[in-house]
Every structure is written in C-alpha cells, then in structure tokens.
Scaffold this motif. Structure first.
Motif, short mmCIF file in Angstrom:
data_model
loop_
_atom_site.label_atom_id
_atom_site.label_comp_id
_atom_site.label_asym_id
_atom_site.label_seq_id
_atom_site.Cartn_x
_atom_site.Cartn_y
_atom_site.Cartn_z
N THR A 267 0.99 -1.24 -0.15
CA THR A 267 -0.13 -0.03 -0.09
C THR A 267 0.94 1.31 0.13
OG1 THR A 267 -1.55 -1.57 0.77
CG2 THR A 267 -1.77 1.13 1.27
N THR A 268 0.35 2.23 -0.59
CA THR A 268 1.17 3.80 -0.66
C THR A 268 0.46 4.75 -0.61
OG1 THR A 268 2.82 4.89 -1.44
CG2 THR A 268 1.31 3.20 -3.22
N GLU A 269 0.62 5.83 -0.59
CA GLU A 269 -0.13 6.99 -0.58
C GLU A 269 0.50 7.61 -1.29
OE1 GLU A 269 -1.39 8.46 3.13
OE2 GLU A 269 -2.75 6.22 3.94
N ILE A 270 0.17 9.05 -1.87
CA ILE A 270 0.09 9.42 -3.06
C ILE A 270 -0.80 11.12 -3.24
CG2 ILE A 270 1.24 10.26 -5.49
CD1 ILE A 270 1.33 7.16 -5.76
N PRO A 271 0.34 12.25 -2.77
CA PRO A 271 -1.09 13.48 -3.36
C PRO A 271 -1.60 13.35 -3.99
CG PRO A 271 1.21 14.36 -2.39
CD PRO A 271 1.31 12.32 -2.74
N PHE A 319 5.61 6.58 -10.40
CA PHE A 319 5.59 6.93 -8.71
C PHE A 319 6.88 6.19 -8.65
CE2 PHE A 319 2.40 8.82 -10.66
CZ PHE A 319 2.20 10.19 -10.10
N ASN A 320 7.06 4.82 -8.56
CA ASN A 320 8.08 3.50 -8.29
C ASN A 320 7.20 2.87 -7.15
OD1 ASN A 320 10.44 2.95 -7.64
ND2 ASN A 320 10.63 4.21 -6.22
N LEU A 321 6.56 2.40 -8.25
CA LEU A 321 5.19 1.19 -7.94
C LEU A 321 6.24 0.44 -7.63
CD1 LEU A 321 2.26 2.08 -9.01
CD2 LEU A 321 3.24 3.62 -6.57
N LYS A 322 5.75 -0.83 -6.48
CA LYS A 322 6.38 -1.82 -6.31
C LYS A 322 5.59 -2.75 -7.60
CE LYS A 322 7.69 -2.45 -1.74
NZ LYS A 322 7.34 -3.19 -0.33
N SER A 323 4.63 -2.70 -8.26
CA SER A 323 3.87 -3.46 -9.28
C SER A 323 3.03 -2.63 -10.35
CB SER A 323 3.31 -4.54 -8.90
OG SER A 323 1.95 -4.87 -8.08
N THR A 324 2.71 -3.21 -11.34
CA THR A 324 1.62 -2.27 -11.98
C THR A 324 0.28 -2.96 -11.23
OG1 THR A 324 1.65 -4.65 -13.79
CG2 THR A 324 2.78 -2.23 -14.31
N PHE A 325 0.37 -4.28 -10.75
CA PHE A 325 -1.40 -4.74 -10.58
C PHE A 325 -1.76 -4.06 -9.37
CE2 PHE A 325 -2.83 -9.32 -9.78
CZ PHE A 325 -4.35 -9.28 -10.64
N PHE A 337 -2.80 3.71 -3.11
CA PHE A 337 -2.80 2.99 -3.58
C PHE A 337 -2.74 1.27 -2.98
CE2 PHE A 337 -1.28 4.94 -8.02
CZ PHE A 337 -1.31 5.46 -8.11
N LYS A 338 -3.34 0.18 -3.67
CA LYS A 338 -3.41 -0.82 -3.25
C LYS A 338 -3.14 -1.66 -3.94
CE LYS A 338 -6.73 -0.53 0.18
NZ LYS A 338 -8.31 -0.65 1.45
N GLY A 339 -1.58 -2.49 -4.09
CA GLY A 339 -1.07 -3.36 -4.68
C GLY A 339 -1.14 -4.81 -4.94
N LYS A 340 -0.67 -5.51 -5.23
CA LYS A 340 -0.21 -6.86 -4.70
C LYS A 340 1.09 -7.07 -6.23
CE LYS A 340 -4.48 -8.69 -6.20
NZ LYS A 340 -5.27 -9.59 -6.30
N GLY A 341 2.29 -8.11 -5.40
CA GLY A 341 3.54 -8.26 -5.79
C GLY A 341 4.21 -6.87 -6.19
N PHE A 342 5.16 -7.59 -6.82
CA PHE A 342 6.57 -6.59 -6.51
C PHE A 342 7.83 -7.20 -8.09
CE2 PHE A 342 9.99 -5.52 -4.06
CZ PHE A 342 10.85 -4.20 -4.74
N GLY A 343 7.08 -6.43 -9.17
CA GLY A 343 8.22 -6.64 -10.09
C GLY A 343 7.78 -6.62 -11.55
N HIS A 344 8.13 -6.96 -12.52
CA HIS A 344 7.85 -6.56 -13.60
C HIS A 344 6.03 -7.49 -13.83
CE1 HIS A 344 10.06 -9.22 -15.32
NE2 HIS A 344 11.46 -9.08 -15.48
#
Ligand SMILES: [Zn+2]
Length: 393
Positions: A267-271, A319-325, A337-344
């Motif tokens: 999870t990450t937050e962006i203004p 935004f240097n996110l861990k994944s596109t998912f 942002f609520k994401g899953k996974g790490f990498g391409h």
C-alpha cells in the motif's frame, strides 16, 4: 564436465565437437562495480596465490593477506603494495596461480562494501579514463554467485536448481551485451546481480553442479529470455504488456502460490496534486474535482481517463511503485494505492517458485509452470546452440 548420456565409443568425437565451447564459453568476463566511477580499488588475498602483471610482464606475487592498491592517475593505472610503488601501467592483470585462490576486493574511492571473488582480474582505463575492473571466472562459479545474490540463502534445492538454469540461460543469451566494453556481462540489475561468491551457500553450489549445462529453450530450440521477478501478485504478465516484444513462452497466467509471502501486497499513498501533475505532464485532460477510483481485479495494461489510455507501466515508473497490479481510491487529498506483487510480473515469480519447492515441486515443474511450451536441454549436448553463442560473443 558433464558427459553422461554419451556412449563411450562416441566420447572422442563428442569431446572434439565440444572443445571450442570448453575453451571459450566455460569462462565468463564480468564487469564489476559498474554503477561506480572507480578511482581506487584495494585487493587483498584471502587464500591461494596471485601474480600481478603489467602488460604481460610479472610485477609481484601476492600471498594470503598481501594487499595491492590500484588507482587511476590521468590516463594511467598506478599500483603499489606494502613494500613499494609498482609503477604506472596502461593495463594490469591479477592471475590466480593456485587452486581455490580467493580475493577480497574493496573499492576505496568511491567507497563501497568489500566482496569476495574467485578467478582472475583485469584492469584498464576506458576512453574517458574510467577504470574497468573485470572478473574472469568459470561460468558455474559465476552462476552460483548470481543465484545467491538474486535469491538469498533461505530457499530449497529445487528452487535453486530452477534459478540456476534461468541464470545460466540468461548468461548464455547475453554474452554479447557488453561486447563494446570488452567484457561479457555486468554485475548490476542491467544484466544479473553478482556480488562475488558470497557466503558459498552449499545448497546453491550443489544446485549449480546438479544442473550443469542445463538451459531453457523455446519451441524453436532457441534460448529463451528467462525473465523473472519477486512476486506476481497472483497473475503473471504477457511479455508485450511490459516490453514491446511478444514472446510465446512469456504468457500471463494465474499464480495460485503468490499469497502470504514477503511481497504479496503493498500500500502506498500519493498526494492528489502529484497525480494531477503527472496527468498534465502527459497531456491527459481530466476533471480535478472528480475523485479518482480505479479497480483492477485482473491485470490490465492501461488505466483510461476520459477515453485516454495511460500505460500502467508508466504510472509504476513515475511513482516508483512495486508493481502495475494496483487499485486506487481517493480519500480527500490523498490517493491510496493498494497493490499486489513486486516486479514486472513477467516469467518466474521467485517467491511463488520458492513456495512450489516447499510443496514438493521439482525444478522442471517450476520452470514449466512459469514458462509456456519450453524445454530444458543440456548445452553440452546441443552443438547448434554452442555455435550460436559463439557467433554473438
Ligand atoms: Zn549489463
């Protein structure tokens, strides 16, 4: 050297065919510390013996605990040991003269953590007087170092075998990548992360030995692009969704093994202001008063705003996110942002592969799960592949 499956009567012929491969491709030249502008490097012998040479004439012999400093001065390398200055040179080589020789290398300027290496070393200054430091060692020693650097020391043997085969496939497919710089492959993420021999984790050494010569080929019998990443988030990605190339063996698929692992979710937050700046930088028209909501239950390639598609890979990079998912919800002035996974997400998910090994899957099952319609073949028994590797090297 792996010679099983070969009838004794064919052994002489086989060895003759394999000779070019053994003499050339068994060693790999790795450019070290490529993200640094090396100026001064310290070498310290851990074990064995080395000869230091300057343009082919021997300067000094190094024994355990002996130290050598090499620094760049204008367009020359300057070197000295604890006894004397050894002179100015255009190139230098440090060659192991005993089995099991091991060297500690520590960049002093700029400073970087020391690493331990097998093999020989060559040093020169390139056209802009940047120091190039190359480690020449056996392919399998290099692969063991890569497997440790890329996957740590907590996995099971079948995972290490899969990772070793993937790293070997990558190496042989990319021996030409730094041809213009006079080495084969670099030690950064650009190629494969390699930090020397590390802790010499025995299960890794055994996995490399037990898969000696094994590589992955596609339906045409060509080495595959053996992509891998940390965690798929539950679904791997088609190659063309991340890169421009469609590769038939890199197909997106459901990954039931991804959950409850280190990088399963994030999870990450962006203004909101940053998001709006991002949209403006890409000439995307939007209503700043309309709260953003984006759901992605299955992997998608684009987010669409006012009929304008934005590549999810662009958002990830911006935004240097861990994944596109990921999914996005707006709360006030913040996007969550609520994401899953790490990498391409392309190819093998390392964390899922580790879990498959825990569940008793073999390295063949792991590789065939993440790569579609591939085969594992022995490079020592595949002459056409050896010839292709030489052509690009
Ligand atoms: Zn590279």
């Amino acid at each position: 050297m792996r010679l099983h499956y070969i009838p004794t009567c064919l052994l002489v012929v086989k060895i003759a065919i394999l000779l070019p491969f053994f003499t050339k491709a068994q060693e790999v030249k790795v450019g070290l510390y490529r993200s640094l502008e090396l100026r001064t490097v310290v070498f310290k012998v851990i074990e064995g013996q080395y000869t230091v040479s300057n343009n082919d004439s021997a300067l000094v012999t190094m024994q355990p605990s002996d130290i050598l400093f090499v620094t760049s001065v204008a367009d020359r390398l300057s070197s000295w040991n604890s006894a004397a200055h050894l002179g100015l040179h255009s190139t230098m080589s440090i060659t192991a003269t005993k089995d099991n020789s091991r060297m500690l290398i520590e960049p002093a300027y700029p400073a970087a953590p020391p690493r331990r290496y097998y093999g020989n070393f060559n040093i020169w200054l390139d056209s802009v007087n940047r120091m190039t430091l190359v480690n020449q060692l056996s392919m399998d020693e290099y692969i063991a170092g890569v497997v440790e650097a890329e996957s740590g020391i907590k996995a099971l043997p079948e995972f290490y075998k899969a990772q070793a085969i993937i790293s070997r496939t990558y190496l042989l497919n990319n021996l030409h990548r730094h041809k213009n710089e006079n080495f084969d492959i670099c030690d950064e993420v650009h190629c494969q992360v390699y930090k020397g021999y590390g802790v010499e984790h025995k299960p890794i050494l055994k996995a490399v030995e037990e898969t000696k010569g094994l590589v992955i080929v596609d339906k045409q019998g060509l080495l595959i692009t053996a992509a891998f990443h940390a965690n798929s988030g539950g679904q791997t990605v088609n190659s063309e969704d991340v890169w421009s190339t469609t590769l038939p063996y890199l197909r997106g698929k459901e990954d039931p093994y991804y959950e409850k692992l280190n990088h399963s979710s994030w999870t990450t937050e962006i203004p909101v202001t940053q998001w709006h700046d991002f949209l403006r930088s890409r000439n995307i028209s939007f209503d700043p008063n309309k709260p953003l909501s984006f759901q992605q239950p299955k992997r998608q390639r684009f987010m669409v705003i006012n009929n304008q598609p934005i590549m999810l890979t662009d958002i990830r990079n911006a935004f240097n996110l861990k994944s596109t998912f990921f999914s996005i919800e707006q709360k006030g002035n913040v996007l969550i942002f609520k994401g899953k996974g790490f990498g391409h997400g392309v190819g093998m998910s390392q964390e899922s592969a580790m879990k498959m090994a825990q569940k008793g899957k073999s390295f063949q099952e792991i590789i065939n799960f993440f790569y579609t319609n591939v085969q594992i073949v022995d490079i020592f028994e595949t002459t056409y592949l050896q010839n292709m590797i030489f052509e690009t090297r």
